[in-house]
Design an enzyme around this catalytic site. Structure first.
Site, PDB file in Angstrom:
ATOM      1  CE1 TYR A   1      -9.885   2.763   7.510  1.00  0.00           C
ATOM      2  CE2 TYR A   1     -10.561   4.992   8.086  1.00  0.00           C
ATOM      3  CZ  TYR A   1      -9.567   4.081   7.806  1.00  0.00           C
ATOM      4  OH  TYR A   1      -8.236   4.478   7.815  1.00  0.00           O
TER       5      TYR A   1
ATOM      6  NE  ARG B   1       0.632 -18.386  17.981  1.00  0.00           N
ATOM      7  CZ  ARG B   1      -0.006 -19.289  17.305  1.00  0.00           C
ATOM      8  NH1 ARG B   1       0.620 -19.938  16.350  1.00  0.00           N
ATOM      9  NH2 ARG B   1      -1.254 -19.565  17.570  1.00  0.00           N
TER      10      ARG B   1
ATOM     11  CE  LYS C   1      -7.770   1.379  10.152  1.00  0.00           C
ATOM     12  NZ  LYS C   1      -6.435   0.779  10.025  1.00  0.00           N
TER      13      LYS C   1
ATOM     14  CE1 TYR D   1      -5.629 -10.181  21.442  1.00  0.00           C
ATOM     15  CE2 TYR D   1      -3.495 -11.252  21.629  1.00  0.00           C
ATOM     16  CZ  TYR D   1      -4.816 -11.281  21.236  1.00  0.00           C
ATOM     17  OH  TYR D   1      -5.331 -12.413  20.652  1.00  0.00           O
TER      18      TYR D   1
ATOM     19  N   GLY E   1       0.824  -1.208   0.000  1.00  0.00           N
ATOM     20  CA  GLY E   1       0.000   0.000   0.000  1.00  0.00           C
ATOM     21  C   GLY E   1       0.857   1.257   0.000  1.00  0.00           C
TER      22      GLY E   1
ATOM     23  NE  ARG F   1      -6.527   7.220   0.414  1.00  0.00           N
ATOM     24  CZ  ARG F   1      -5.670   6.427   1.055  1.00  0.00           C
ATOM     25  NH1 ARG F   1      -5.535   6.543   2.365  1.00  0.00           N
ATOM     26  NH2 ARG F   1      -4.951   5.527   0.404  1.00  0.00           N
TER      27      ARG F   1
ATOM     28  CG  ASN G   1      -5.531 -13.659  12.249  1.00  0.00           C
ATOM     29  OD1 ASN G   1      -5.923 -14.382  13.167  1.00  0.00           O
ATOM     30  ND2 ASN G   1      -6.037 -13.702  11.030  1.00  0.00           N
TER      31      ASN G   1
ATOM     32  N   GLY H   1      -3.646  -2.596  -2.685  1.00  0.00           N
ATOM     33  CA  GLY H   1      -2.219  -2.332  -2.892  1.00  0.00           C
ATOM     34  C   GLY H   1      -1.801  -2.638  -4.317  1.00  0.00           C
TER      35      GLY H   1
HETATM   36  P1  NAD Z   1      -3.585   1.588   1.166  1.00  0.00           P
HETATM   37  O1  NAD Z   1      -4.934   1.141   0.725  1.00  0.00           O
HETATM   38  O2  NAD Z   1      -2.677   2.212   0.168  1.00  0.00           O
HETATM   39  O3  NAD Z   1      -2.788   0.375   1.813  1.00  0.00           O
HETATM   40  C1  NAD Z   1      -3.405  -0.631   2.565  1.00  0.00           C
HETATM   41  C2  NAD Z   1      -2.803  -1.953   2.150  1.00  0.00           C
HETATM   42  O4  NAD Z   1      -3.391  -3.030   2.925  1.00  0.00           O
HETATM   43  C3  NAD Z   1      -3.075  -2.306   0.681  1.00  0.00           C
HETATM   44  O5  NAD Z   1      -1.860  -2.656   0.040  1.00  0.00           O
HETATM   45  C4  NAD Z   1      -4.033  -3.501   0.744  1.00  0.00           C
HETATM   46  O6  NAD Z   1      -3.914  -4.358  -0.361  1.00  0.00           O
HETATM   47  C5  NAD Z   1      -3.618  -4.133   2.062  1.00  0.00           C
HETATM   48  N1  NAD Z   1      -4.644  -4.984   2.682  1.00  0.00           N
HETATM   49  C6  NAD Z   1      -5.929  -4.645   2.981  1.00  0.00           C
HETATM   50  N2  NAD Z   1      -6.547  -5.685   3.566  1.00  0.00           N
HETATM   51  C7  NAD Z   1      -5.643  -6.694   3.639  1.00  0.00           C
HETATM   52  C8  NAD Z   1      -5.692  -8.021   4.143  1.00  0.00           C
HETATM   53  N3  NAD Z   1      -6.806  -8.534   4.682  1.00  0.00           N
HETATM   54  N4  NAD Z   1      -4.572  -8.781   4.075  1.00  0.00           N
HETATM   55  C9  NAD Z   1      -3.424  -8.288   3.543  1.00  0.00           C
HETATM   56  N5  NAD Z   1      -3.333  -7.036   3.049  1.00  0.00           N
HETATM   57  C10 NAD Z   1      -4.423  -6.251   3.088  1.00  0.00           C
HETATM   58  O7  NAD Z   1      -3.803   2.559   2.419  1.00  0.00           O
HETATM   59  P2  NAD Z   1      -2.781   3.525   3.176  1.00  0.00           P
HETATM   60  O8  NAD Z   1      -3.222   4.905   2.965  1.00  0.00           O
HETATM   61  O9  NAD Z   1      -1.387   3.142   2.885  1.00  0.00           O
HETATM   62  O10 NAD Z   1      -3.124   3.155   4.687  1.00  0.00           O
HETATM   63  C11 NAD Z   1      -2.267   2.349   5.481  1.00  0.00           C
HETATM   64  C12 NAD Z   1      -2.819   2.284   6.896  1.00  0.00           C
HETATM   65  O11 NAD Z   1      -2.855   3.595   7.467  1.00  0.00           O
HETATM   66  C13 NAD Z   1      -4.230   1.733   6.983  1.00  0.00           C
HETATM   67  O12 NAD Z   1      -4.341   0.940   8.154  1.00  0.00           O
HETATM   68  C14 NAD Z   1      -5.082   2.969   7.113  1.00  0.00           C
HETATM   69  O13 NAD Z   1      -6.290   2.692   7.773  1.00  0.00           O
HETATM   70  C15 NAD Z   1      -4.174   3.882   7.912  1.00  0.00           C
HETATM   71  N6  NAD Z   1      -4.487   5.293   7.708  1.00  0.00           N
HETATM   72  C16 NAD Z   1      -4.128   5.921   6.549  1.00  0.00           C
HETATM   73  C17 NAD Z   1      -4.458   7.258   6.376  1.00  0.00           C
HETATM   74  C18 NAD Z   1      -4.057   8.022   5.141  1.00  0.00           C
HETATM   75  O14 NAD Z   1      -4.393   9.200   5.028  1.00  0.00           O
HETATM   76  N7  NAD Z   1      -3.319   7.465   4.200  1.00  0.00           N
HETATM   77  C19 NAD Z   1      -5.165   7.959   7.374  1.00  0.00           C
HETATM   78  C20 NAD Z   1      -5.532   7.268   8.513  1.00  0.00           C
HETATM   79  C21 NAD Z   1      -5.175   5.942   8.682  1.00  0.00           C
HETATM   80  N1  UDP Z   2     -13.315  15.178  -1.334  1.00  0.00           N
HETATM   81  C1  UDP Z   2     -13.659  16.043  -2.359  1.00  0.00           C
HETATM   82  N2  UDP Z   2     -13.511  15.614  -3.652  1.00  0.00           N
HETATM   83  C2  UDP Z   2     -13.017  14.375  -3.967  1.00  0.00           C
HETATM   84  C3  UDP Z   2     -12.643  13.516  -2.912  1.00  0.00           C
HETATM   85  C4  UDP Z   2     -12.818  13.947  -1.605  1.00  0.00           C
HETATM   86  O1  UDP Z   2     -14.105  17.171  -2.130  1.00  0.00           O
HETATM   87  O2  UDP Z   2     -12.902  14.063  -5.159  1.00  0.00           O
HETATM   88  C5  UDP Z   2     -13.464  15.652   0.058  1.00  0.00           C
HETATM   89  C6  UDP Z   2     -14.195  14.684   0.977  1.00  0.00           C
HETATM   90  O3  UDP Z   2     -15.587  14.892   0.901  1.00  0.00           O
HETATM   91  C7  UDP Z   2     -13.605  15.051   2.321  1.00  0.00           C
HETATM   92  C8  UDP Z   2     -12.183  15.491   1.988  1.00  0.00           C
HETATM   93  O4  UDP Z   2     -12.178  15.776   0.596  1.00  0.00           O
HETATM   94  O5  UDP Z   2     -14.304  16.132   2.889  1.00  0.00           O
HETATM   95  C9  UDP Z   2     -11.143  14.414   2.274  1.00  0.00           C
HETATM   96  O6  UDP Z   2     -11.576  13.219   1.661  1.00  0.00           O
HETATM   97  P1  UDP Z   2     -10.676  11.937   1.537  1.00  0.00           P
HETATM   98  O7  UDP Z   2     -11.488  10.904   0.819  1.00  0.00           O
HETATM   99  O8  UDP Z   2      -9.351  12.279   0.985  1.00  0.00           O
HETATM  100  O9  UDP Z   2     -10.410  11.494   3.027  1.00  0.00           O
HETATM  101  P2  UDP Z   2     -11.294  11.500   4.372  1.00  0.00           P
HETATM  102  O10 UDP Z   2     -10.753  12.632   5.167  1.00  0.00           O
HETATM  103  O11 UDP Z   2     -12.737  11.697   4.026  1.00  0.00           O
HETATM  104  O12 UDP Z   2     -11.026  10.185   4.941  1.00  0.00           O
END
Ligand code: NAD
Ligand code: UDP
Length: 317
Positions: A150, A111, A154, A164, A10, A191, A104, A36
């Site tokens: 979501y 472990r 979380k 844990y 990801g 996003r 998991n 990913g």
């Molecule tokens: P992303 O979607 O790019 O990456 C998530 C990765 O997890 C992907 O590669 C996906 O294939 C993998 N995945 C999902 N379910 C899986 C499963 N069951 N088994 C194995 N792999 C699995 O998202 P990201 O933006 O890189 O987010 C990474 C983490 O950070 C996430 O936990 C997300 O909730 C958290 N997070 C991200 C943001 C952000 O703004 N990017 C904000 C808040 C939290």
């Molecule tokens: N948003 C937007 N246009 C888009 C995608 C998102 O205006 O094409 C807005 C969305 O409604 C939110 C903010 O941008 O208010 C951030 O959205 P994003 O999906 O990036 O992340 P979120 O903070 O909602 O998890």
């Protein structure tokens, strides 16, 4: 250290893998590619200390499979659907990645008596009534709304992580990540940063949801990776906000991208998605105090790096 990292293919996961390898650790990455992309790891083919297994962290045999590949000193659980577009399309997988997959990964950590870190989210605060958001705020989450798959997964992930820690004394960390952006986000991620950038670069209208007065605070991925690296070694067991406190309305953000790219792409207004948080800004006093961490990259330079990445991806298409 020997590190197990889920969500390696990801956006944030692949950057964290790079950093851990640079720091001399051995990393086993796991991903099922639901969101990913193998492209994010392609540069690591044949790299020392790096291995990868395609696996679903929710599967029944996951703990046994990973146990065979251990031991691990550090278990990092990033696997989750993360973009609203993705978690709305895969609500059950999202709930499972916060619940079953988190359990998991915790079992694997237990472990091997490894350290454990989970990437939680500012979505735990829902549509916040406290502003900016401190870790002590319990949130304003609709438990049955479309985003609940979501948010609640979380919140469960945080609860089981604390359980844990309390029951077994596991050394756990919880990162509450606020909106993070940078290279390796997918062009069609949904996003707002990849959406606006790919629209602007493709001379298409920028899709603003609602009237654009909602706010977000955007953190560049390098800063996030630094924060996660500090947190995973810290003794702070309760959640820590990681994000950039520079708050901006979506309308200002769209206009900034128009100016930056010199584009004439108009704004196109769409309905605000249900339960879209109206304001979001991290209070990062705790991260400053306990991790001596704060973001260093401003929006302008983080966006410039991200634009260059998207230009490269679009040219390759
Ligand atoms: P992303 O979607 O790019 O990456 C998530 C990765 O997890 C992907 O590669 C996906 O294939 C993998 N995945 C999902 N379910 C899986 C499963 N069951 N088994 C194995 N792999 C699995 O998202 P990201 O933006 O890189 O987010 C990474 C983490 O950070 C996430 O936990 C997300 O909730 C958290 N997070 C991200 C943001 C952000 O703004 N990017 C904000 C808040 C939290
Ligand atoms: N948003 C937007 N246009 C888009 C995608 C998102 O205006 O094409 C807005 C969305 O409604 C939110 C903010 O941008 O208010 C951030 O959205 P994003 O999906 O990036 O992340 P979120 O903070 O909602 O998890």
């Amino acid at each position: 250290m020997q590190v197990l990292l889920s969500g390696a293919a990801g956006f944030i996961g692949s950057h964290l893998v790079d950093r851990l390898l640079q720091d001399g650790h051995r990393v086993l990455g796991v991903d099922n590619f639901i969101t990913g992309d193998a492209v994010n790891l392609a540069h690591l083919t044949g790299a020392a200390n790096w291995s990868f297994v395609q696996a679903d962290a929710t599967s029944n045999d996951f703990v046994a499979r990973m146990t065979d590949l251990g031991p691990f000193d550090l278990v990092l659980h990033l696997a989750s659907l993360a973009s609203p577009k993705d978690y709305l399309a895969y609500p059950l997988e999202t709930l499972e990645s916060g619940s079953t997959a988190t359990r998991n990964m915790l079992e694997i950590a237990l472990r091997f008596e490894a350290r454990f870190l989970i990437t939680s989210t500012s979505e735990c605060y829902g549509d916040p009534l406290e502003h900016p958001q401190r870790e002590s705020y319990w949130g304003n989450v609709n438990p049955i709304g479309p985003r609940s798959c979501y948010d609640e997964s979380k919140r469960f992930a945080e609860a089981i992580t604390m359980a844990y820690h309390r029951k077994y004394g596991l050394r756990t960390n919880i990162a509450r990540i606020f909106n993070t952006y940078g290279p390796r986000m997918k062009l069609d991620d949904g996003r707002v940063v990849p959406a606006f950038l790919s629209q602007a670069l493709g001379a298409k209208p920028l899709t603003v949801f609602g009237d654009g007065t909602q706010t977000r605070s955007f953190c560049f991925v390098d800063d996030m990776v630094e924060g996660l690296c500090r947190l995973m070694l810290s003794d702070e067991r309760e959640p820590v906000n990681l994000g950039n406190p520079q708050e901006i309305t979506l309308l200002e953000f769209a206009e900034r991208i128009q100016r930056m790219l010199g584009t004439s792409s108009p704004l196109e207004f769409h309905p605000l998605p249900e339960n879209d948080p109206t304001r979001r800004q991290p209070d990062i006093s705790k991260a400053k105090r306990t991790l001596s961490w704060e973001p260093k990259v401003n929006l302008e330079s983080g966006l410039a790096t991200t634009v260059a990445y998207f230009q490269g991806r679009l040219a390759a298409h």
